[in-house]
Design an enzyme around this catalytic site. Structure first.
Site, PDB file in Angstrom:
ATOM      1  CG  ASP A  37      -2.087   0.840   1.174  1.00 37.41           C
ATOM      2  OD1 ASP A  37      -2.124   1.709   0.294  1.00 37.41           O
ATOM      3  OD2 ASP A  37      -3.001   0.675   2.008  1.00 37.41           O
ATOM      4  CG  ASP A  38      -0.130   4.752  -0.012  1.00 35.67           C
ATOM      5  OD1 ASP A  38      -0.954   4.281  -0.824  1.00 35.67           O
ATOM      6  OD2 ASP A  38      -0.414   5.647   0.804  1.00 35.67           O
ATOM      7  CB  CYS A  77      -6.142   2.853  -1.423  1.00 33.48           C
ATOM      8  SG  CYS A  77      -4.886   3.756  -0.523  1.00 33.48           S
ATOM      9  CG  HIS A 135     -10.132   1.010   0.893  1.00 32.69           C
ATOM     10  ND1 HIS A 135      -9.205   1.810   0.244  1.00 32.69           N
ATOM     11  CD2 HIS A 135     -10.980   1.868   1.514  1.00 32.69           C
ATOM     12  CE1 HIS A 135      -9.471   3.070   0.479  1.00 32.69           C
ATOM     13  NE2 HIS A 135     -10.539   3.137   1.254  1.00 32.69           N
ATOM     14  CG  ASP A 287      -2.537   0.697  -3.011  1.00 27.02           C
ATOM     15  OD1 ASP A 287      -1.382   1.143  -2.810  1.00 27.02           O
ATOM     16  OD2 ASP A 287      -3.528   1.097  -2.362  1.00 27.02           O
ATOM     17  CG  ASN A 288      -1.650   4.305  -4.238  1.00 28.40           C
ATOM     18  OD1 ASN A 288      -2.635   3.837  -3.673  1.00 28.40           O
ATOM     19  ND2 ASN A 288      -0.673   4.900  -3.564  1.00 28.40           N
TER      20      ASN A 288
HETATM   21 CA    CA Z   1      -2.609   2.979  -1.466  1.00 25.82          CA
END
Ligand code: CA
Length: 467
Positions: A37-38, A77, A135, A287-288
């Site tokens: 995540d990130d 996300c 999410h 995810d990004n």
């Molecule tokens: Ca993210």
């Protein structure tokens, strides 16, 4: 003398026949998606990180292919996950915002008409587990067990605290605001549990146990770590690996990635011990892009999380499938997270319910096809009035309704020199417009509309179910 076929002989014939049958019907491979995540493009060893040590993630990449031009379908996300789990550009079904945490609202999450990868693989008899960050909707109708997963261990919101002693809320009836959900106790399926480990370690433990339990039948594991997403929290065990990083955020972030890397190591070792490496496809991606205000580093890429410049959407991305995907590959053609769905359903021989946008990558990774898998890739951030198209070497981008940018990424990965080629811009713009015809407006309120949503739904957190 008449020869009477012995029982052994008959058994041998049966075995030979059976082997032939098996050869004609290869086992459906297990699918593992490890999602961080990130995490920034520059924050894995395989993309050249000098500071962060990720030996296990690098091993995964070395066993198969690194996607040097690997993208996700959105720069934050929620929508990125909606694209990944459906294999479809999420703008087609209006998942164009990070959803608010609203457990009483069945419209805030992935629409039920969309088919998740877990639902698709279920049709081929897979056993599925989601671990970590969900999410995709907190309402009871939108949770993992309603979306094709047999098991869930994790949390429903967009982020979470990492230290178990901070997980103080017993259930959703104790959540009174958007970010209260960050310190609920974790869910095992639909039951709140007491976790005692650092969150990332807990998720790795659950992943290894799931694989152990399900090694003899096809499985799908969606391991969605929330690390290294904020809040930046790490234990001494991992912090001590970076005695020389002075910046506190960077040091904690590095430690959080290190915890993920340990988990990847345990999982790869488990596949090896169970002798199922050749029957398991393992994807790794973020995810990004990284948020450089929260300790991450996107290498040479421009901007980061929330932007359609490369730093927001080009991510660390790799895959291994021993015996099928050639090792030590650098796959340079643009590809996208939507390809994971397409690859998985092709191997499992399933017809998806909806039209998917990804491509089965296996022919490209096993040396059978050298063409680029996609004609072009597309992005839209509806609220920000940002759009982007990637075609061959070229990237067309408008951020926040501003000026048109056109970059040749082959010699300008940092998107510094707007080449202002009006003919090329026109071509990419028209491709975008054709693609955009299939998109709809966002279907729910996003994080940015928290106040507005609260005004319209003053009882948002009142009388929420206990679990
Ligand atoms: Ca993210």
């Amino acid at each position: 003398m008449k020869i009477i076929p012995s029982l052994l002989f008959l058994q041998l014939i049966f075995l030979a026949f059976n082997c032939k049958l098996n050869a004609q019907q290869p086992n459906k491979p297990n699918i593992i998606i490890i999602l961080t995540d990130d995490q920034g493009y520059g924050d894995v060893g395989f993309n050249g990180s000098k500071q962060l040590k990720t030996p296990n993630i690098d091993k995964l990449a070395k066993n198969g292919a690194i996607f040097t031009n690997g993208y996700v379908s959105y720069a934050v996300c929620g929508p990125s996950r909606a694209g990944l789990i459906t294999g479809r550009y999420q703008d087609q079904f209006g998942y164009s915002r990070n959803p608010l945490f609203a457990p009483k609202d069945a419209s805030l999450g992935l629409p039920l008409e969309e088919e998740t990868l877990a639902e698709a693989l279920k049709k081929a008899g897979y056993t599925n587990m989601a671990i970590g960050k969900w999410h995709l909707g907190a309402h009871t109708t939108l949770r993992p067990l309603k979306r094709g997963f047999d098991e869930f261990y994790g949390f429903l919101s967009g982020g979470h605290k990492y230290f178990p002693e901070q997980l103080i809320r017993n259930d959703l009836s104790e959540v009174g605001s958007q970010f209260d959900a960050y310190n609920t106790k974790l869910l095992r399926n639909d039951t709140r549990v007491e976790e005692t480990e650092y969150l990332t370690d807990a998720f790795s433990r659950e992943a290894v146990n799931f694989v152990d339990k399900n090694a003899k039948k096809p499985f799908f594991l969606y391991l969605a770590y929330n690390a290294p997403h904020a809040p930046l929290q790490a234990t001494k065990k991992y912090l001590s690996r970076y005695p020389n990083i002075k910046n506190k955020d960077r040091k904690t972030y590095a430690a959080m990635v290190s915890a993920v890397d340990d988990g990847v190591g345990l999982l790869l070792q488990k596949l090896k011990d169970l002798n199922i490496e050749k029957n398991t496809i393992v994807f790794f991606l973020s995810d990004n892009g990284g948020n450089e205000n929260k300790g991450s580093f996107n290498g040479p890429l421009k901007k980061g999380k929330g932007s359609l410049f490369e730093g927001g959407i080009r991510v660390p991305f790799a895959v291994q499938w021993k015996g099928t995907i050639l090792p030590n590959q650098k796959f340079e053609h643009p590809m996208i997270s939507l390809d994971i769905f397409a690859t998985a359903v092709a191997q499992a021989n399933i017809t998806p319910k909806n039209k998917i946008d990804g491509k089965n990558l296996i022919p490209y990774l096993s040396g059978k096809n050298n063409e680029p898998p996609h004609k072009a890739l597309y992005w839209r951030m509806y609220d920000k009035k940002s759009v982007a198209v990637r075609k061959d070497n070229f990237k067309y981008i408008i951020e926040k309704g501003g000026e048109v940018g056109l970059y040749n990424l082959t010699n300008d990965i940092s998107e510094k020199n707007n080449i202002k080629d009006s003919l090329k811009s026109k071509e990419l713009k028209s491709l975008f417009e054709i693609w955009n015809k299939n998109n709809i407006k966002p279907i729910f309120y996003g994080l940015g509309e928290n106040k507005e949503y609260n005004q319209k739904h003053p009882k948002r957190f009142k009388n929420v179910e206990k679990y």
